[in-house]
Design a protein around this motif. Structure first.
Motif, PDB file in Angstrom:
ATOM      1  N   GLY A   1       0.863  -1.218   0.026  1.00 36.94           N
ATOM      2  CA  GLY A   1       0.154  -0.139  -0.014  1.00 36.94           C
ATOM      3  C   GLY A   1       0.821   1.423  -0.001  1.00 36.94           C
ATOM      4  N   ARG A   2       2.024   1.192  -0.540  1.00 35.05           N
ATOM      5  CA  ARG A   2       2.789   2.389  -0.691  1.00 35.05           C
ATOM      6  C   ARG A   2       3.094   2.481  -2.314  1.00 35.05           C
ATOM      7  NH1 ARG A   2       2.388   5.198   3.609  1.00 35.05           N
ATOM      8  NH2 ARG A   2       4.439   6.168   3.541  1.00 35.05           N
ATOM      9  N   ALA A   3       3.528   3.816  -2.421  1.00 35.74           N
ATOM     10  CA  ALA A   3       4.135   4.205  -3.534  1.00 35.74           C
ATOM     11  C   ALA A   3       5.367   5.441  -3.647  1.00 35.74           C
ATOM     12  CB  ALA A   3       2.888   4.858  -4.633  1.00 35.74           C
ATOM     13  N   LEU A   4       6.181   5.423  -4.693  1.00 33.36           N
ATOM     14  CA  LEU A   4       7.381   6.222  -4.446  1.00 33.36           C
ATOM     15  C   LEU A   4       6.378   7.615  -5.451  1.00 33.36           C
ATOM     16  CD1 LEU A   4      10.421   4.226  -4.782  1.00 33.36           C
ATOM     17  CD2 LEU A   4       9.434   5.524  -2.745  1.00 33.36           C
ATOM     18  N   ARG A   5       6.832   8.716  -4.966  1.00 28.73           N
ATOM     19  CA  ARG A   5       6.057   9.859  -5.734  1.00 28.73           C
ATOM     20  C   ARG A   5       7.170  10.819  -6.292  1.00 28.73           C
ATOM     21  NH1 ARG A   5       2.682  14.055  -2.688  1.00 28.73           N
ATOM     22  NH2 ARG A   5       4.718  15.253  -2.578  1.00 28.73           N
ATOM     23  N   TYR A   6       7.301  11.078  -7.449  1.00 32.51           N
ATOM     24  CA  TYR A   6       8.346  11.930  -8.233  1.00 32.51           C
ATOM     25  C   TYR A   6       7.685  13.025  -8.851  1.00 32.51           C
ATOM     26  CZ  TYR A   6      11.139   7.390  -8.031  1.00 32.51           C
ATOM     27  OH  TYR A   6      11.595   6.406  -7.815  1.00 32.51           O
ATOM     28  N   GLY A   7       8.122  14.256  -8.730  1.00 30.87           N
ATOM     29  CA  GLY A   7       7.759  15.459  -9.490  1.00 30.87           C
ATOM     30  C   GLY A   7       8.326  15.413 -10.910  1.00 30.87           C
ATOM     31  N   ILE A   8       7.417  15.688 -11.801  1.00 30.33           N
ATOM     32  CA  ILE A   8       7.873  15.677 -13.166  1.00 30.33           C
ATOM     33  C   ILE A   8       7.379  17.195 -14.002  1.00 30.33           C
ATOM     34  CG2 ILE A   8       7.576  13.264 -13.254  1.00 30.33           C
ATOM     35  CD1 ILE A   8       4.629  13.610 -14.480  1.00 30.33           C
ATOM     36  N   GLY A   9       8.024  17.169 -15.359  1.00 26.99           N
ATOM     37  CA  GLY A   9       7.439  17.948 -16.237  1.00 26.99           C
ATOM     38  C   GLY A   9       6.576  17.347 -17.168  1.00 26.99           C
ATOM     39  N   VAL A  10       5.529  17.678 -17.926  1.00 29.25           N
ATOM     40  CA  VAL A  10       4.314  17.124 -18.703  1.00 29.25           C
ATOM     41  C   VAL A  10       4.473  17.975 -19.912  1.00 29.25           C
ATOM     42  CG1 VAL A  10       3.507  16.049 -16.575  1.00 29.25           C
ATOM     43  CG2 VAL A  10       2.527  18.325 -17.724  1.00 29.25           C
ATOM     44  N   GLY A  11       3.544  17.420 -21.012  1.00 27.94           N
ATOM     45  CA  GLY A  11       3.298  18.209 -22.198  1.00 27.94           C
ATOM     46  C   GLY A  11       2.847  19.357 -22.042  1.00 27.94           C
ATOM     47  N   ARG A  12       3.226  20.496 -22.836  1.00 25.47           N
ATOM     48  CA  ARG A  12       2.704  21.632 -22.519  1.00 25.47           C
ATOM     49  C   ARG A  12       1.019  21.675 -23.421  1.00 25.47           C
ATOM     50  NH1 ARG A  12       2.730  24.739 -27.257  1.00 25.47           N
ATOM     51  NH2 ARG A  12       3.600  23.912 -29.081  1.00 25.47           N
ATOM     52  N   PRO A  13       0.210  22.781 -23.201  1.00 26.55           N
ATOM     53  CA  PRO A  13      -0.937  22.813 -23.824  1.00 26.55           C
ATOM     54  C   PRO A  13      -1.156  22.148 -25.232  1.00 26.55           C
ATOM     55  CG  PRO A  13      -0.672  24.648 -22.350  1.00 26.55           C
ATOM     56  CD  PRO A  13       0.730  24.039 -22.344  1.00 26.55           C
ATOM     57  N   GLY A  14      -1.982  21.360 -25.487  1.00 23.73           N
ATOM     58  CA  GLY A  14      -2.053  20.835 -26.887  1.00 23.73           C
ATOM     59  C   GLY A  14      -1.224  19.652 -27.144  1.00 23.73           C
ATOM     60  N   PHE A  15      -0.310  19.228 -26.192  1.00 27.74           N
ATOM     61  CA  PHE A  15       0.837  17.893 -26.450  1.00 27.74           C
ATOM     62  C   PHE A  15       0.535  17.183 -25.301  1.00 27.74           C
ATOM     63  CE2 PHE A  15       2.369  21.251 -29.123  1.00 27.74           C
ATOM     64  CZ  PHE A  15       2.826  20.735 -30.225  1.00 27.74           C
ATOM     65  N   SER A  16      -0.384  17.203 -24.253  1.00 32.92           N
ATOM     66  CA  SER A  16      -0.646  16.058 -23.221  1.00 32.92           C
ATOM     67  C   SER A  16      -1.371  15.131 -23.717  1.00 32.92           C
ATOM     68  CB  SER A  16      -1.405  16.720 -22.120  1.00 32.92           C
ATOM     69  OG  SER A  16      -2.518  17.175 -22.566  1.00 32.92           O
ATOM     70  N   TRP A  17      -1.291  13.998 -23.269  1.00 28.59           N
ATOM     71  CA  TRP A  17      -2.085  12.686 -23.981  1.00 28.59           C
ATOM     72  C   TRP A  17      -2.238  12.013 -22.575  1.00 28.59           C
ATOM     73  CZ3 TRP A  17       0.724   8.145 -23.357  1.00 28.59           C
ATOM     74  CH2 TRP A  17       2.087   8.043 -22.841  1.00 28.59           C
ATOM     75  N   ALA A  18      -3.030  10.793 -22.822  1.00 28.38           N
ATOM     76  CA  ALA A  18      -3.517   9.564 -21.763  1.00 28.38           C
ATOM     77  C   ALA A  18      -3.262   8.391 -22.419  1.00 28.38           C
ATOM     78  CB  ALA A  18      -4.863  10.255 -20.975  1.00 28.38           C
ATOM     79  N   GLY A  19      -3.390   7.373 -21.582  1.00 21.69           N
ATOM     80  CA  GLY A  19      -3.189   6.093 -22.107  1.00 21.69           C
ATOM     81  C   GLY A  19      -2.489   4.981 -21.415  1.00 21.69           C
ATOM     82  N   MET A  20      -2.340   4.000 -21.715  1.00 23.37           N
ATOM     83  CA  MET A  20      -1.537   2.701 -21.287  1.00 23.37           C
ATOM     84  C   MET A  20      -0.460   2.405 -22.366  1.00 23.37           C
ATOM     85  SD  MET A  20      -1.177   0.685 -18.583  1.00 23.37           S
ATOM     86  CE  MET A  20      -2.588   0.353 -17.467  1.00 23.37           C
ATOM     87  N   LYS A  21       0.629   2.602 -21.736  1.00 24.00           N
ATOM     88  CA  LYS A  21       1.639   1.905 -22.484  1.00 24.00           C
ATOM     89  C   LYS A  21       2.431   1.077 -21.933  1.00 24.00           C
ATOM     90  CE  LYS A  21       0.888   4.922 -25.782  1.00 24.00           C
ATOM     91  NZ  LYS A  21       0.456   4.286 -27.041  1.00 24.00           N
ATOM     92  N   THR A  22       3.661   0.534 -22.252  1.00 28.54           N
ATOM     93  CA  THR A  22       4.500  -0.343 -21.455  1.00 28.54           C
ATOM     94  C   THR A  22       6.062   0.266 -22.023  1.00 28.54           C
ATOM     95  OG1 THR A  22       4.969  -1.901 -23.397  1.00 28.54           O
ATOM     96  CG2 THR A  22       3.264  -2.466 -21.752  1.00 28.54           C
ATOM     97  N   VAL A  23       6.772   0.043 -20.852  1.00 29.66           N
ATOM     98  CA  VAL A  23       8.578   0.338 -21.152  1.00 29.66           C
ATOM     99  C   VAL A  23       8.913  -0.468 -22.203  1.00 29.66           C
ATOM    100  CG1 VAL A  23      10.821   0.603 -20.062  1.00 29.66           C
ATOM    101  CG2 VAL A  23       8.627   1.294 -18.808  1.00 29.66           C
ATOM    102  N   SER A  24       9.354  -0.279 -23.253  1.00 34.67           N
ATOM    103  CA  SER A  24       9.735  -1.121 -24.420  1.00 34.67           C
ATOM    104  C   SER A  24      11.305  -1.171 -24.394  1.00 34.67           C
ATOM    105  CB  SER A  24       9.256  -0.507 -25.785  1.00 34.67           C
ATOM    106  OG  SER A  24       9.487   0.628 -25.770  1.00 34.67           O
ATOM    107  N   ARG A  25      11.895  -0.149 -23.738  1.00 30.55           N
ATOM    108  CA  ARG A  25      13.287  -0.075 -23.939  1.00 30.55           C
ATOM    109  C   ARG A  25      13.975   1.011 -22.756  1.00 30.55           C
ATOM    110  NH1 ARG A  25      17.618   2.390 -27.076  1.00 30.55           N
ATOM    111  NH2 ARG A  25      16.262   3.939 -28.209  1.00 30.55           N
ATOM    112  N   LYS A  26      15.254   0.807 -22.520  1.00 32.71           N
ATOM    113  CA  LYS A  26      15.864   1.619 -21.385  1.00 32.71           C
ATOM    114  C   LYS A  26      17.150   1.969 -22.023  1.00 32.71           C
ATOM    115  CE  LYS A  26      15.538   0.077 -17.199  1.00 32.71           C
ATOM    116  NZ  LYS A  26      15.783  -0.531 -16.170  1.00 32.71           N
ATOM    117  N   ALA A  27      17.490   3.218 -21.731  1.00 36.55           N
ATOM    118  CA  ALA A  27      18.930   3.454 -22.122  1.00 36.55           C
ATOM    119  C   ALA A  27      19.545   4.648 -21.271  1.00 36.55           C
ATOM    120  CB  ALA A  27      18.804   4.424 -23.474  1.00 36.55           C
ATOM    121  N   GLU A  28      20.751   4.446 -20.967  1.00 34.08           N
ATOM    122  CA  GLU A  28      21.549   5.330 -20.103  1.00 34.08           C
ATOM    123  C   GLU A  28      22.134   6.353 -20.964  1.00 34.08           C
ATOM    124  OE1 GLU A  28      24.152   3.317 -17.684  1.00 34.08           O
ATOM    125  OE2 GLU A  28      22.869   1.829 -16.892  1.00 34.08           O
ATOM    126  N   TRP A  29      22.126   7.505 -20.584  1.00 35.48           N
ATOM    127  CA  TRP A  29      22.701   8.763 -21.290  1.00 35.48           C
ATOM    128  C   TRP A  29      22.399   8.851 -22.907  1.00 35.48           C
ATOM    129  CZ3 TRP A  29      23.636  12.881 -18.394  1.00 35.48           C
ATOM    130  CH2 TRP A  29      24.170  12.419 -17.135  1.00 35.48           C
TER     131      TRP A  29
END
Length: 235
Positions: free
Chosen positions: A124-152
């Motif tokens: 019953g816990r979660a880690l919460r992080y602050g984020i920046g999001v899409g500006r007006p007109g570029f926000s979106w919603a839906g379900m995705k999956t992490v398909s790849r990870k990359a460092e730098w």
């Protein structure tokens, strides 16, 4: 390439990031706040309306780059009337909070209106992080999956961006000056991703083209906790 929502062009996720000048770096007022999970937000004495943004701050006129000046997220030197506050509001620092939702541990929940990312934990816990999001007109919603990870990760501006901004570099190697920051987690087959930033003071703002931006410290922490295949719910 798939777009994130009906009727919206995919402009390359967070590749085009607008540095907003002269504004409170939080999307809400500076009043006290309590926020523990998606849909649970309370303030005291100040408005919770998001800050107003210019109608089209997306494509400033191209300017010659001055040698030795730091490249900002748009790929050009930043000229500001006054310095931007560099301190991130404490609300957007990483915290452990209560979570009573239906999603399994390991799920990422992105609350776009409130500018928070949650990583569901056991018990019953979660880690919460602050984020920046899409500006007006570029926000979106839906379900995705992490398909790849990359460092730098490196940055290759897509054709749509280069058509609007031919002055941008065709390729930028990963590193501290790269707009994608220290880590990137790619979302499905889209160009959207959760990534770091070279402009950490913009956390808490609606400034991207749809990508989810985090401080480099936070995105590195999240990167180590999240596996490829993890579900990402954007609301």
């Amino acid at each position: 390439m798939a777009t994130a929502s009906s009727g919206r062009a995919n402009y390359g996720g967070g590749f085009i990031e607008m540095l907003m000048t002269g504004r409170d770096p939080t999307p809400m007022g500076r009043g006290g706040a309590v926020y523990n999970r998606p849909g649970a937000y309370a303030t005291y004495g100040r408005s919770t309306e998001p800050a107003a943004y210019p109608a089209d701050p997306f494509e400033p006129a191209a300017r010659p780059r001055t040698p030795g000046r730091r490249m900002a997220a748009l790929g050009e030197p930043v000229e500001m009337e006054r310095p931007i506050e560099r301190v991130i509001d404490p609300r957007f620092r990483k915290q452990e909070v209560a979570y009573d939702g239906p999603h399994k541990p390991g799920t990422i929940i992105i609350d776009t209106p409130q500018r928070f990312l949650f990583l569901v934990q056991p018990g019953g816990r979660a880690l919460r992080y602050g984020i920046g999001v899409g500006r007006p007109g570029f926000s979106w919603a839906g379900m995705k999956t992490v398909s790849r990870k990359a460092e730098w990760p490196s940055w290759t501006p897509p054709a749509e961006m280069l058509k609007r901004r031919p002055d941008l570099p065709r390729f930028m190697q990963g590193g501290p000056e790269n707009p994608l920051g220290a880590r990137a987690m790619y979302l499905g087959s889209t160009l959207y991703r959760i990534h770091g930033t070279n402009e950490p003071h913009t956390i808490g703002q609606a400034v991207s083209s749809g990508c989810i931006r985090m401080t480099n410290d936070d995105v590195t922490d999240l990167y180590e906790r999240v596996r490829v295949g993890a579900k990402v719910l954007v609301i």
